[in-house]
Design an enzyme around this catalytic site. Structure first.
Site, short mmCIF file in Angstrom:
data_model
loop_
_atom_site.label_atom_id
_atom_site.label_comp_id
_atom_site.label_asym_id
_atom_site.label_seq_id
_atom_site.Cartn_x
_atom_site.Cartn_y
_atom_site.Cartn_z
N GLN A 117 0.08 0.50 5.42
CA GLN A 117 0.96 0.77 6.55
C GLN A 117 2.10 -0.27 6.59
O GLN A 117 2.41 -0.86 5.57
CB GLN A 117 0.20 0.79 7.89
N MET A 152 14.14 2.63 -2.45
CA MET A 152 14.78 3.92 -2.19
C MET A 152 16.30 3.82 -1.98
O MET A 152 16.88 4.62 -1.26
CB MET A 152 14.16 4.60 -0.96
N THR A 187 -3.18 10.08 11.97
CA THR A 187 -3.39 10.85 10.73
C THR A 187 -4.68 11.67 10.80
O THR A 187 -5.02 12.35 9.85
CB THR A 187 -3.48 9.89 9.54
N THR A 235 -1.16 1.62 14.37
CA THR A 235 -2.47 1.91 13.81
C THR A 235 -3.46 0.88 14.39
O THR A 235 -3.07 0.04 15.20
CB THR A 235 -2.42 1.92 12.26
N ASP A 253 4.98 3.55 4.57
CA ASP A 253 5.65 4.42 3.59
C ASP A 253 6.88 3.76 2.97
O ASP A 253 7.86 4.43 2.66
CB ASP A 253 6.04 5.77 4.22
N GLU A 254 6.84 2.45 2.78
CA GLU A 254 8.00 1.75 2.21
C GLU A 254 8.00 1.77 0.68
O GLU A 254 8.81 1.10 0.05
CB GLU A 254 8.03 0.29 2.70
N ASN A 287 -5.95 6.49 6.05
CA ASN A 287 -4.68 6.87 6.68
C ASN A 287 -3.51 6.50 5.78
O ASN A 287 -2.43 7.05 5.89
CB ASN A 287 -4.52 6.21 8.06
N ALA A 288 -3.72 5.52 4.91
CA ALA A 288 -2.67 5.08 4.00
C ALA A 288 -2.55 6.04 2.83
O ALA A 288 -3.52 6.72 2.47
CB ALA A 288 -2.99 3.69 3.47
N GLY A 289 -1.38 6.09 2.24
CA GLY A 289 -1.21 6.90 1.03
C GLY A 289 -0.32 6.13 0.09
O GLY A 289 0.82 5.83 0.43
N HIS A 290 -0.82 5.75 -1.07
CA HIS A 290 -0.01 5.01 -2.02
C HIS A 290 0.23 5.87 -3.26
O HIS A 290 -0.71 6.39 -3.84
CB HIS A 290 -0.73 3.72 -2.46
N THR A 291 1.47 6.00 -3.64
CA THR A 291 1.78 6.78 -4.83
C THR A 291 2.19 5.81 -5.94
O THR A 291 3.07 4.98 -5.74
CB THR A 291 2.94 7.76 -4.56
N LYS A 309 5.33 0.73 -1.21
CA LYS A 309 4.69 -0.53 -1.62
C LYS A 309 3.89 -0.37 -2.91
O LYS A 309 3.77 -1.29 -3.69
CB LYS A 309 3.74 -1.04 -0.52
N VAL A 311 15.36 1.80 -7.47
CA VAL A 311 16.34 2.89 -7.47
C VAL A 311 15.72 4.21 -7.94
O VAL A 311 16.42 5.11 -8.38
CB VAL A 311 17.57 2.53 -8.34
P1 IMP Z 1 -3.85 6.23 12.55
O1 IMP Z 1 -3.69 5.03 11.68
O2 IMP Z 1 -4.29 7.45 11.81
O3 IMP Z 1 -4.67 5.95 13.77
O4 IMP Z 1 -2.40 6.61 13.11
C1 IMP Z 1 -1.69 5.76 14.02
C2 IMP Z 1 -0.19 5.80 13.72
O5 IMP Z 1 0.06 5.14 12.49
C3 IMP Z 1 0.40 7.21 13.57
O6 IMP Z 1 1.72 7.22 14.06
C4 IMP Z 1 0.41 7.42 12.06
O7 IMP Z 1 1.36 8.37 11.67
C5 IMP Z 1 0.74 6.02 11.60
N1 IMP Z 1 0.26 5.72 10.24
C6 IMP Z 1 -1.00 5.45 9.89
N2 IMP Z 1 -1.07 5.21 8.57
C7 IMP Z 1 0.17 5.32 8.09
C8 IMP Z 1 0.76 5.13 6.79
O8 IMP Z 1 0.09 4.81 5.81
N3 IMP Z 1 2.08 5.34 6.71
C9 IMP Z 1 2.85 5.66 7.78
N4 IMP Z 1 2.35 5.83 9.01
C10 IMP Z 1 1.03 5.65 9.16
#
Ligand code: IMP
Length: 439
Positions: free
Chosen positions: A227, A334, A130, A242, A13-14, A38-42, A16, A417
């Site tokens: 991540q 940020m 996630t 992860t 969540d930096e 599990n990733a989320g990119h905005t 990227k 910023v």
């Molecule tokens: P998993 O990747 O769903 O197995 O989760 C393992 C750990 O990685 C947990 O603490 C999640 O919250 C964290 N995590 C997985 N993907 C992200 C991401 O994209 N951003 C931040 N934390 C993540």
């Protein structure tokens, strides 16, 4: 032309996605190589906000080829949902997205398993995943017997494969489910995945060959990490990580491109720290300042909506991940979120069992026990969201960034910023932040 990598230096969540989008312009290929939904990119482009989980952030830049390579675990339904929503918004995908046949599919049993293991490991031991089935899918990939690769979707034998694996999963998961009932139906799963397969067929390719050819043809490649390095399965805060190599070490294994073709790595670090889920977080704030950062930074998960844990910048951790990922420069994001604070703290070392240490411990017990050693810097208390060059920043903001660069032993190349593309300060190589350090 050697490739460029963008890697997160903290716990994900930096921000990227914004840098990848910025750097994507003029590139031939953007590559997503590890992790999954599990990733989320905005990515924000003008009024448009794109939230992506699997598709590389470069998709919003016309004319660029986007690859999802072997190291990724793909939930086909999620991927198709993203494709559809981009198409609805007029983003041209045709011939611009390719999916590795070697990548693995997240199957319904992986999601069931993720939920079960999250319930079984409660309290301090809870990783807090996630729940996207990521860990179980990677486990089956390494275990081999119960894996489904993307190429399996379009080859004969899928029905048999799904029936065989479902039978085994039902048997093994029954003891953990209410009344022994496991919510998995092989015929339904096959019907669902057969449909996915037909829609995904045109996108499936040998991305390894494509990439190696692209390297030979001197194409410009951008590798987009998901991540952050502290979540790396081998080098992060294990077991609170992860299941993939989310630091720079994962680029080669996830793509098939030898390390010698990676020319430059930019590490992305937030001006403070956040983490979602369980695990050690030395600089976590359990007070009003932490809450202030959460609200100002909108620190709620893109994928799960969970509030993120917030804390001060940990320079020991970022120095470690920056070295690990071989970063040539840092993109500090940020910075505007800290604007209202009177004073800002930075972790410069740790104290462990009465000893001051300046390295990141390699085991979770030490990480849980240590206390951070802070340095306090003055805040700037001015809105910086309209700053476009270094001189637009107040001296204390420049000093803060300069001190982080010094502590992390890596130059800063970009300062963000705000969420918009324009809200980015690009530092010239001769512009030293260190000159502005308040002594
Ligand atoms: P998993 O990747 O769903 O197995 O989760 C393992 C750990 O990685 C947990 O603490 C999640 O919250 C964290 N995590 C997985 N993907 C992200 C991401 O994209 N951003 C931040 N934390 C993540």
């Amino acid at each position: 032309m050697p490739g460029l990598c963008v890697i997160g230096l903290q716990w994900g969540d930096e921000a990227k996605g914004k840098l990848v989008d910025w750097l994507a312009e003029g590139r031939d290929l953007i590559v997503r190589y590890q992790g999954g939904a599990n990733a989320g990119h905005t990515v924000v482009v003008g009024e448009e906000v794109y939230k992506l989980h699997l598709i590389p952030s470069g998709i919003v830049n016309p004319g660029i080829m986007n690859l999802i390579t072997a190291g990724v675990v793909i939930h086909p339904g999620t991927l198709l949902g993203e494709i559809d929503s981009l198409l609805e918004r007029g983003v041209d995908i045709a011939d611009r997205l390719q999916l590795s046949g070697r990548a693995h599919c997240v199957m319904p049993w992986h999601i069931v398993e993720d939920k079960i293991w999250n319930q079984v490991n409660s309290g301090d031991e809870n990783i807090g995943t996630t729940l996207r089935g990521i860990g179980p899918c990677y486990r089956d990939k390494v275990g081999r017997s119960f894996a489904v690769r993307v190429s399996d979707l379009i080859q004969g034998g899928l029905e048999k494969q799904i029936h065989r694996i479902t039978e085994y999963k039902i048997q093994s998961l029954a003891p953990f489910c209410e009344n022994g009932e496991v919510d998995l139906d092989a015929s339904q799963i096959f019907a669902e995945y057969r449909q996915y397969a037909e829609r995904l067929r045109p996108f499936i390719a040998d991305t390894t060959r494509l990439l190696l050819d692209a390297v030979d043809q001197d194409k410009s490649i951008l590798f987009e990490g998901a991540q952050g390095s502290l979540l790396d399965v081998d080098f992060g805060t294990y077991p609170f990580v992860t299941s993939s190599n989310s630091s720079g070490v994962g680029v080669s294994s996830g793509t098939g491109v030898p390390g010698q073709w990676i020319g430059k790595t930019i590490g992305v670090a937030k001006s403070y720290s956040t983490r979602v889920g369980g695990g050690p977080f030395p600089t976590e704030l359990h007070n009003d300042t932490g809450e202030h950062i959460r609200i100002k930074g909108n620190e709620f998960g893109t994928t799960t909506g969970r509030p993120r844990r917030c804390g001060w910048f940990d320079a020991v951790a970022v120095r470690y991940t920056s070295r690990l990922s071989g970063t040539d420069s840092i993109c500090l994001t940020m910075l505007d979120v800290l604007s209202e604070l009177k004073e800002i703290q930075v972790c410069v070392a740790y104290e462990l069992d009465g000893q001051r240490i300046d390295y990141f411990p390699n085991n979770v017990d030490d990480l849980q026990r240590l206390t951070p050693v802070y340095e306090t810097l003055p805040g700037w208390q001015t809105d910086i969201t309209s700053a476009r060059k270094l001189d637009d920043l107040p001296p204390n903001a420049r000093s803060y960034a300069g001190r982080l660069s010094e502590l992390c032993e890596c130059p800063i190349e970009f300062i963000s910023v705000g969420p918009d593309r324009e809200q980015t300060i690009v530092l010239n190589p001769d512009e030293s932040l260190l000159d502005s350090l308040v002594s």
